[in-house]
Design an enzyme around this catalytic site. Structure first.
Site, PDB file in Angstrom:
ATOM      1  N   ALA A  29     -17.652   3.355   2.904  1.00  0.00           N
ATOM      2  CA  ALA A  29     -17.043   4.694   2.949  1.00  0.00           C
ATOM      3  C   ALA A  29     -15.631   4.556   3.513  1.00  0.00           C
ATOM      4  CB  ALA A  29     -17.914   5.633   3.768  1.00  0.00           C
ATOM      5  N   GLY A  78     -22.150   5.213   2.343  1.00  0.00           N
ATOM      6  CA  GLY A  78     -21.227   5.628   1.291  1.00  0.00           C
ATOM      7  C   GLY A  78     -21.707   5.192  -0.084  1.00  0.00           C
ATOM      8  N   LEU A  79     -21.925   6.195  -0.958  1.00  0.00           N
ATOM      9  CA  LEU A  79     -22.378   5.913  -2.329  1.00  0.00           C
ATOM     10  C   LEU A  79     -21.328   6.386  -3.323  1.00  0.00           C
ATOM     11  CD1 LEU A  79     -26.070   6.980  -1.840  1.00  0.00           C
ATOM     12  CD2 LEU A  79     -25.360   4.722  -2.661  1.00  0.00           C
ATOM     13  N   LYS A 111       0.866  -1.190   0.000  1.00  0.00           N
ATOM     14  CA  LYS A 111       0.000   0.000   0.000  1.00  0.00           C
ATOM     15  C   LYS A 111       0.892   1.225   0.000  1.00  0.00           C
ATOM     16  CE  LYS A 111      -4.430   0.846   0.141  1.00  0.00           C
ATOM     17  NZ  LYS A 111      -5.458  -0.013  -0.450  1.00  0.00           N
ATOM     18  N   ASP A 157      -7.327   3.891  -4.936  1.00  0.00           N
ATOM     19  CA  ASP A 157      -7.854   3.815  -3.566  1.00  0.00           C
ATOM     20  C   ASP A 157      -8.427   5.200  -3.275  1.00  0.00           C
ATOM     21  OD1 ASP A 157      -7.571   1.789  -1.060  1.00  0.00           O
ATOM     22  OD2 ASP A 157      -7.529   3.831  -0.326  1.00  0.00           O
TER      23      ASP A 157
END
Ligand code: NAI
Length: 369
Positions: free
Chosen positions: A237, A179-180, A82, A116
């Site tokens: 989210a 979270g959308l 990451k 990300d």
């Protein structure tokens, strides 16, 4: 926040953590390479307004280790990595991402970068001009990665509903989404297409209104979503949202979403288990994007969505079945299996052999961590 990096690396089995600073662009960040015994490191780039560099480093360590687990469980020939980037307001994004691209290029294929939080198609396109070790957006890339993640989350929901009731019975279900964004929107769209009642929150009110208009979701005030009665609560989210207070408010039978590390602490997996809420681990169901990204780079294919659904659905069902048989939290079972696979790969690598063939299902050969 103070983080003792060497101690944390030794404790969590890290191979390498690189600190990145670029004087010209003001760019600062950390790259964590957790375990590459199965193959090169795969992981997105998170750009976030961290409170300080300790918080960024802690996030980098947590997320890259989760990527190793994700790859091992999803039978991906890659390991966990990451890159986290601190996000000061003055950062010139294009120059910064091009610089990241050159850094990634210098690693020569030990790390492959993907999207990300804070890194989407635009940023990846800049990087793709500097290095091949990034999933390029558009027709030459691996396809829609958020759709791949949504396919896995959807498959995880199906697995948990089948375990609870023996069938999905989508038309009679209620799902609450937090979270959308790229993934949450696509999960909502799939569910609405099957007649599921979807209630959702988003701090971006314009997005919430569009989802109400275009998908027929029922909007929720952010913060109120935890107390809404549903079959599945789906965090899509940010991480760290399930803690003592929010868990005590949940009115759901299952939790299954895309958010990385939604549990504030690992003890909260047990808390959910004791509250009889079935938690499908994030690193089991949100592997669709890395599956597509890694297989694009390593095998030159865009993994089809139905294959992602089948693979992640089967894995989630196995983890949930073993957890139910042993009366353990699914996180314990999934971590134990991931650790077993990583230990096996490391043993094979030290013995100079190829990584192991995937095993068909979680086994109980080793103790949980
Ligand atoms: P995104 O940034 O596109 O969407 C996140 C959405 O959540 C945004 O619409 C934002 O306004 C909303 N949000 C933020 N805080 C909120 C709050 N407190 N309450 C309600 N809504 C809130 O991110 P994306 O790509 O959809 O990813 C969602 C999660 O899934 C992240 O945790 C990410 O790390 C994880 N994930 C994403 C993958 C992908 O393929 N995009 C792959 C694996 C994990």
């Amino acid at each position: 926040m103070t983080v003792f990096v060497l101690e944390a690396m030794a404790r969590e089995g890290f191979e390498e953590v690189v600190a990145l600073v670029d004087r010209e662009t003001g760019l600062r960040g950390f790259l964590g390479l957790h375990d590459t015994s199965r193959g090169p490191g795969f992981g997105g780039i998170r750009r976030f307004a961290y409170r300080d560099e300790g918080a960024a480093l802690a996030d980098c360590l947590r997320l890259s280790k989760a990527m190793s687990y994700k790859c091992a469980l999803a039978d991906i020939e890659g390991g966990g990595a990451k890159l986290v980037v601190l996000d000061p307001p003055e950062l010139d994004l294009e120059r910064a991402y091009r610089q990241i691209g050159r850094w990634v290029d210098r690693l020569g294929g030990r790390y492959y970068a993907g999207p990300d939080v804070g890194t989407g198609e635009k940023e990846l396109a800049w990087m793709a001009e500097e290095t091949p070790y990034v999933a390029p957006p558009g027709e030459y890339g691996p396809g829609d990665l958020a759709e791949a993640t949504a396919a896995g989350v959807f498959a995880g929901m199906g697995a948990v509903l089948r375990l609870l009731d023996g069938e999905e019975n989508w038309g009679r279900r209620t799902v609450v989404l937090q979270g959308l964004g790229r993934v949450g929107w696509r999960v909502a769209k799939r569910l609405r297409g099957l007649g599921v009642r979807v209630l959702a929150s988003d701090v971006d009110l314009e997005r919430l209104e569009s989802a109400e208009r275009e998908l027929g979701i029922e909007p929720l005030e952010p913060g109120t979503e935890f107390g809404v009665a549903c079959d599945v609560f789906s965090p899509c989210a940010m991480g760290g949202i399930l803690h003592d207070v929010t868990i005590s408010r949940l009115d759901t039978r299952a939790v299954c979403g895309a958010s990385n590390n939604p549990l504030a602490r690992s003890a909260h997996a047990r808390r959910l288990h004791e509250s009889e809420v079935l938690y499908v681990p994030d690193f089991v169901v949100n592997a669709g994007a890395v599956m597509r990204g890694a297989e694009y780079h390593l095998k030159g294919r865009a993994t089809p969505l139905d294959e992602i659904e089948v693979r992640i659905g089967a894995l989630a069902a196995d983890v949930l079945r073993v957890a139910a048989e042993e009366d353990r939290s699914p996180v314990e079972v999934a971590e134990r299996e991931a650790v077993r696979r990583l230990d096996e790969s490391r043993r094979q690598r030290s013995a100079g052999r190829q990584p192991p063939e995937p095993s068909p299902e979680p086994s109980d050969e080793s103790e949980p961590r």
